[in-house]
Scaffold this motif. Structure first.
Motif, PDB file in Angstrom:
ATOM      1  N   VAL A   1       0.818  -1.209   0.000  1.00 48.49           N
ATOM      2  CA  VAL A   1       0.000   0.000   0.000  1.00 48.49           C
ATOM      3  C   VAL A   1       0.856   1.265   0.000  1.00 48.49           C
ATOM      4  O   VAL A   1       0.342   2.362  -0.228  1.00 48.49           O
ATOM      5  N   ALA A   2       2.158   1.125   0.251  1.00 45.20           N
ATOM      6  CA  ALA A   2       3.068   2.272   0.170  1.00 45.20           C
ATOM      7  C   ALA A   2       4.479   1.742  -0.010  1.00 45.20           C
ATOM      8  O   ALA A   2       4.840   0.695   0.515  1.00 45.20           O
ATOM      9  N   ASP A   3       5.281   2.484  -0.777  1.00 43.73           N
ATOM     10  CA  ASP A   3       6.662   2.092  -1.051  1.00 43.73           C
ATOM     11  C   ASP A   3       7.444   3.365  -1.342  1.00 43.73           C
ATOM     12  O   ASP A   3       7.178   4.049  -2.327  1.00 43.73           O
ATOM     13  N   GLY A   4       8.379   3.720  -0.448  1.00 35.76           N
ATOM     14  CA  GLY A   4       9.136   4.950  -0.668  1.00 35.76           C
ATOM     15  C   GLY A   4      10.125   5.214   0.444  1.00 35.76           C
ATOM     16  O   GLY A   4      10.350   4.371   1.324  1.00 35.76           O
ATOM     17  N   ALA A   5      10.717   6.395   0.425  1.00 35.84           N
ATOM     18  CA  ALA A   5      11.673   6.795   1.456  1.00 35.84           C
ATOM     19  C   ALA A   5      10.950   6.902   2.798  1.00 35.84           C
ATOM     20  O   ALA A   5       9.771   7.262   2.852  1.00 35.84           O
ATOM     21  N   PRO A   6      11.640   6.583   3.906  1.00 32.90           N
ATOM     22  CA  PRO A   6      10.990   6.620   5.224  1.00 32.90           C
ATOM     23  C   PRO A   6      10.293   7.942   5.530  1.00 32.90           C
ATOM     24  O   PRO A   6       9.163   7.947   6.033  1.00 32.90           O
ATOM     25  N   ALA A   7      10.955   9.056   5.233  1.00 35.34           N
ATOM     26  CA  ALA A   7      10.364  10.358   5.550  1.00 35.34           C
ATOM     27  C   ALA A   7       9.064  10.590   4.775  1.00 35.34           C
ATOM     28  O   ALA A   7       8.137  11.244   5.259  1.00 35.34           O
ATOM     29  N   GLU A   8       9.000  10.018   3.580  1.00 35.92           N
ATOM     30  CA  GLU A   8       7.812  10.192   2.741  1.00 35.92           C
ATOM     31  C   GLU A   8       6.675   9.272   3.205  1.00 35.92           C
ATOM     32  O   GLU A   8       5.535   9.709   3.375  1.00 35.92           O
ATOM     33  N   VAL A   9       6.993   7.998   3.469  1.00 36.78           N
ATOM     34  CA  VAL A   9       5.959   7.017   3.815  1.00 36.78           C
ATOM     35  C   VAL A   9       5.445   7.215   5.242  1.00 36.78           C
ATOM     36  O   VAL A   9       4.253   7.064   5.513  1.00 36.78           O
ATOM     37  N   LEU A  10       6.344   7.577   6.174  1.00 39.11           N
ATOM     38  CA  LEU A  10       5.986   7.601   7.592  1.00 39.11           C
ATOM     39  C   LEU A  10       5.452   8.948   8.083  1.00 39.11           C
ATOM     40  O   LEU A  10       5.076   9.067   9.249  1.00 39.11           O
ATOM     41  N   ARG A  11       5.388   9.949   7.218  1.00 38.19           N
ATOM     42  CA  ARG A  11       4.883  11.245   7.691  1.00 38.19           C
ATOM     43  C   ARG A  11       3.361  11.317   7.628  1.00 38.19           C
ATOM     44  O   ARG A  11       2.755  12.188   8.235  1.00 38.19           O
ATOM     45  N   ASP A  12       2.738  10.405   6.891  1.00 42.75           N
ATOM     46  CA  ASP A  12       1.281  10.436   6.700  1.00 42.75           C
ATOM     47  C   ASP A  12       0.598   9.729   7.880  1.00 42.75           C
ATOM     48  O   ASP A  12       0.522   8.503   7.938  1.00 42.75           O
ATOM     49  N   GLN A  13       0.114  10.521   8.843  1.00 39.50           N
ATOM     50  CA  GLN A  13      -0.486   9.963  10.068  1.00 39.50           C
ATOM     51  C   GLN A  13      -1.734   9.136   9.773  1.00 39.50           C
ATOM     52  O   GLN A  13      -1.968   8.106  10.410  1.00 39.50           O
ATOM     53  N   ASP A  14      -2.543   9.566   8.814  1.00 40.29           N
ATOM     54  CA  ASP A  14      -3.755   8.822   8.479  1.00 40.29           C
ATOM     55  C   ASP A  14      -3.399   7.448   7.914  1.00 40.29           C
ATOM     56  O   ASP A  14      -4.049   6.448   8.231  1.00 40.29           O
ATOM     57  N   ARG A  15      -2.358   7.405   7.080  1.00 40.16           N
ATOM     58  CA  ARG A  15      -1.940   6.120   6.501  1.00 40.16           C
ATOM     59  C   ARG A  15      -1.377   5.205   7.584  1.00 40.16           C
ATOM     60  O   ARG A  15      -1.618   4.002   7.577  1.00 40.16           O
ATOM     61  N   LEU A  16      -0.632   5.778   8.518  1.00 46.09           N
ATOM     62  CA  LEU A  16      -0.115   4.972   9.629  1.00 46.09           C
ATOM     63  C   LEU A  16      -1.270   4.325  10.387  1.00 46.09           C
ATOM     64  O   LEU A  16      -1.266   3.116  10.651  1.00 46.09           O
ATOM     65  N   ARG A  17      -2.262   5.133  10.746  1.00 39.22           N
ATOM     66  CA  ARG A  17      -3.395   4.603  11.512  1.00 39.22           C
ATOM     67  C   ARG A  17      -4.157   3.539  10.728  1.00 39.22           C
ATOM     68  O   ARG A  17      -4.576   2.527  11.289  1.00 39.22           O
TER      69      ARG A  17
ATOM     70  N   GLN B   1      17.056  17.118   7.276  1.00 40.74           N
ATOM     71  CA  GLN B   1      16.850  16.483   5.966  1.00 40.74           C
ATOM     72  C   GLN B   1      17.163  14.987   5.973  1.00 40.74           C
ATOM     73  O   GLN B   1      17.440  14.383   4.939  1.00 40.74           O
ATOM     74  N   LYS B   2      17.149  14.388   7.171  1.00 43.27           N
ATOM     75  CA  LYS B   2      17.456  12.973   7.291  1.00 43.27           C
ATOM     76  C   LYS B   2      16.923  12.464   8.620  1.00 43.27           C
ATOM     77  O   LYS B   2      16.793  13.237   9.563  1.00 43.27           O
ATOM     78  N   PHE B   3      16.607  11.168   8.684  1.00 46.86           N
ATOM     79  CA  PHE B   3      16.191  10.557   9.940  1.00 46.86           C
ATOM     80  C   PHE B   3      17.417  10.059  10.704  1.00 46.86           C
ATOM     81  O   PHE B   3      18.363   9.552  10.104  1.00 46.86           O
ATOM     82  N   TYR B   4      17.372  10.171  12.030  1.00 46.51           N
ATOM     83  CA  TYR B   4      18.484   9.746  12.880  1.00 46.51           C
ATOM     84  C   TYR B   4      17.957   8.971  14.082  1.00 46.51           C
ATOM     85  O   TYR B   4      16.784   9.083  14.462  1.00 46.51           O
ATOM     86  N   SER B   5      18.866   8.235  14.739  1.00 44.64           N
ATOM     87  CA  SER B   5      18.568   7.679  16.062  1.00 44.64           C
ATOM     88  C   SER B   5      18.444   8.850  17.029  1.00 44.64           C
ATOM     89  O   SER B   5      18.880   9.972  16.729  1.00 44.64           O
TER      90      SER B   5
ATOM     91  N   LEU C   1      10.399  13.869  12.462  1.00 49.34           N
ATOM     92  CA  LEU C   1       9.530  14.648  11.575  1.00 49.34           C
ATOM     93  C   LEU C   1       9.575  16.134  11.949  1.00 49.34           C
ATOM     94  O   LEU C   1       9.611  17.005  11.066  1.00 49.34           O
ATOM     95  N   ASP C   2       9.603  16.418  13.254  1.00 51.00           N
ATOM     96  CA  ASP C   2       9.651  17.816  13.704  1.00 51.00           C
ATOM     97  C   ASP C   2      10.921  18.513  13.230  1.00 51.00           C
ATOM     98  O   ASP C   2      10.893  19.690  12.838  1.00 51.00           O
ATOM     99  N   TYR C   3      12.049  17.795  13.283  1.00 47.52           N
ATOM    100  CA  TYR C   3      13.343  18.414  12.959  1.00 47.52           C
ATOM    101  C   TYR C   3      13.772  18.200  11.507  1.00 47.52           C
ATOM    102  O   TYR C   3      14.834  18.672  11.101  1.00 47.52           O
ATOM    103  N   PHE C   4      12.937  17.485  10.725  1.00 50.13           N
ATOM    104  CA  PHE C   4      13.336  17.138   9.356  1.00 50.13           C
ATOM    105  C   PHE C   4      13.670  18.360   8.493  1.00 50.13           C
ATOM    106  O   PHE C   4      14.616  18.307   7.693  1.00 50.13           O
ATOM    107  N   PRO C   5      12.932  19.486   8.615  1.00 57.77           N
ATOM    108  CA  PRO C   5      13.315  20.661   7.812  1.00 57.77           C
ATOM    109  C   PRO C   5      14.766  21.102   8.071  1.00 57.77           C
ATOM    110  O   PRO C   5      15.418  21.665   7.192  1.00 57.77           O
ATOM    111  N   MET C   6      15.266  20.823   9.286  1.00 57.20           N
ATOM    112  CA  MET C   6      16.638  21.195   9.641  1.00 57.20           C
ATOM    113  C   MET C   6      17.649  20.107   9.258  1.00 57.20           C
ATOM    114  O   MET C   6      18.724  20.382   8.731  1.00 57.20           O
TER     115      MET C   6
END
Length: 543
Positions: free
Chosen positions: A490-506, A527-531, A520-525
């Protein structure tokens, strides 16, 4: 007159007959009614051994040197028959495969009640009520062998709850559950405790359990209870490297520590720009013997450099999908190509040199008398040289942090250690593609961060694919997320793209974690996901 505590542990120590050192030492513990008590600690620290002492499996099924006492309702466990213990203590094991005996769900849930001699009508009513409470009434007439790992976990819990024990002991109950099911299970645990039950929960998913406000948190290390206190005190008393805490707690603590090394992409990602898919799914459909179609029109490519997290609800078809890539299942419609060849024309052994698969349940893989022999089995079958096999086994043992356990029987180890042995067995084969089903089940944070980091740096792997219910694993390590539900991608893509959609997650029974939200909050700064510890050094304090 003061009521007797449901559980009292006094001066408890135990050493397994096959081990030199005690598994637990000098445990003292008193639990009250209407409590949820979280027990956390590294894999192999003694949590499961403590549970076995409480439910009477030690000294009956596991032999060794036992000192101290365990009292259930004031009665010593060693003096009670197992039938009586089962009415006082209900245990849900880490691996549901070891707990489920019945062939049909309804019979499995009824099994304990039948052994207690209940009337048939009362058994039926209790089974139906328990299945409804766990929201699995639709599984009532299903064959247990056809259930997903998460569905089996819920059925195992139902079988225990039906017996209405005073004390409920849960050993990693969330490991196989999708995030929404985990929340529902925890809400039920909270309700049961509020109704008077005593709940002792062993769990690595600390953040999830903290949400239901446990009355106490215990932290075990090297066989001893090192911390026994309130949830609000955990941040000051438990090392975030040992137990995965909520992201805000790690962010605060990790700023004082050195910057962790960057998690680098697979080396294969920097190789040839010519992309021939390693694995292709072409309009794949599949149904088991019952005629029920499980996969519907799957089109998918796995390419060099892919680190793919497969997410989705229990029973969505994730494991069925992955088993097609490794040739354990063949499509009833469409094609699966491995290195350009149809899996219908390839044996599982031929595919194994390209794809190595770590099963969800270690009991499906482990059989050898020692860890060393377990790890050497695959490379030997692939006809690697003895010198190379020795090197492969040594490297795999180091990666999964099991040095010193080479001569240990795998089936005598904790579930978390067994899981690491099963991963090491596949690492030793040095296949081109690594496929893992729930790799972090039973793993503490320190171990899974270490072995995932190491795996990504191995030059042998051209792609990695892992099924997980741990969204944070996808956030930290994947460069691609596949979301599977009802047998479809139902979804296939980069983590930031697939996991930002709260409705799709639910809609796919996924729940945002504090780490996902922080990224997600800090992504504009960034541009990558981190631990969380990586994020701590890249964002402003208190920002």
């Amino acid at each position: 007159m003061t009521a007797v505590s449901p559980l009292i542990v006094e001066g408890l120590s135990f050493r397994y007959r096959s081990r030199e050192l005690p598994a637990i030492q000098d445990i003292n513990l008193t639990l009250a009614p209407s409590q949820v008590v979280l027990l956390a600690g590294a894999s192999g620290c003694g949590k499961t051994t403590l549970i076995r002492c409480i439910n009477g499996l030690i000294p009956r099924s596991y032999k060794g040197e036992l000192t101290g006492k365990v009292l259930l309702q004031g009665q010593e466990v060693t003096e009670l028959p197992l039938a009586r213990i089962s009415q006082l203590v209900g245990t849900v094991l880490q691996d549901p495969e070891r707990q489920i005996l019945g062939s049909v769900v309804m019979n499995e849930v009824a099994f304990g009640l039948e052994n207690l001699g209940w009337e048939r009508a009362e058994i039926r009513q209790t089974v139906d009520e328990t299945l409804a409470r766990l929201k699995i009434s639709h599984l009532r007439d299903r064959q247990t062998h056809s259930l997903s790992g998460g569905e089996k976990q819920k059925v195992a819990l139902a079988g225990v709850l039906a017996m209405r024990p005073n004390i409920l002991v849960l050993d990693e109950p969330l490991a196989s559950l999708d995030p929404a099911s985990a929340q529902e299970a925890l809400d039920l645990v909270r309700t049961l405790a509020d109704e008077g039950m005593t709940v002792l929960m062993v769990e690595h998913r600390v953040e999830d359990v903290l949400r239901i406000q446990p009355e106490r948190v215990l932290f075990m290390q090297d066989g001893r209870i090192r911390f026994d206190g309130l949830p609000g005190e955990i941040q000051k008393n438990v090392d975030y490297r040992e137990v995965k805490l909520p992201a805000h707690m790690i962010l605060a603590a990790a700023r004082e520590d050195p910057v962790p090394p960057e998690i680098k992409p697979l080396l294969a990602a920097a190789s040839s720009s010519v992309q021939t898919p390693l694995v292709q799914f072409k309009d794949v459909t599949f149904g088991y013997e019952s005629g029920l179609e499980v996969l519907h029109g799957i089109n998918l490519e796995i390419n060099r450099g892919d680190v793919i997290a497969v997410l989705g609800p229990n029973g969505a078809g994730k494991t069925t999908l992955v088993k097609h890539a490794i040739g354990l299942l063949k499509p009833t419609g469409g094609q699966v190509l491995v290195n350009g060849r149809d899996t219908h024309q390839l044996s599982v052994a031929e595919i194994a040199s390209t794809l190595g698969y770590v099963f969800q349940s270690p009991s499906h893989m482990l059989f050898a008398p020692t860890v060393r022999e377990e790890l050497a089995f695959g490379p030997t079958n692939l006809k690697h040289s003895p010198e190379l096999i020795g090197e492969e086994v040594s490297q795999a043992v180091e990666i999964v942090n099991l040095a010193g356990y080479e001569e240990t029987p795998p089936l005598s180890m904790s579930f978390g250690q067994q899981k690491r042995v099963s991963i090491a067995a596949i690492l030793a084969m040095r296949s081109r593609i690594l496929v893992m089903d729930e790799p972090t089940a039973g793993q503490d944070y320190k171990n899974y961060m270490a072995f995932m980091n190491s795996i990504l740096q191995l030059p042998t792997f051209e792609a990695i694919l892992f099924i997980t219910h741990d969204i944070d694993l996808a956030v930290i390590f994947s460069n691609r997320v596949l979301m599977v539900n009802q047998g479809q991608v139902v979804a296939d893509g980069a983590p930031a793209e697939v996991l930002r959609d709260q409705d799709r997650l639910r809609a796919n029974r996924l729940v945002p974690t504090s780490l996902l939200q922080a990224n997600l909050d800090y992504f504009p700064m960034t541009q990558k996901f981190y631990s969380a510890e990586g994020l701590a050094h890249r964002v402003p304090a208190g920002g």
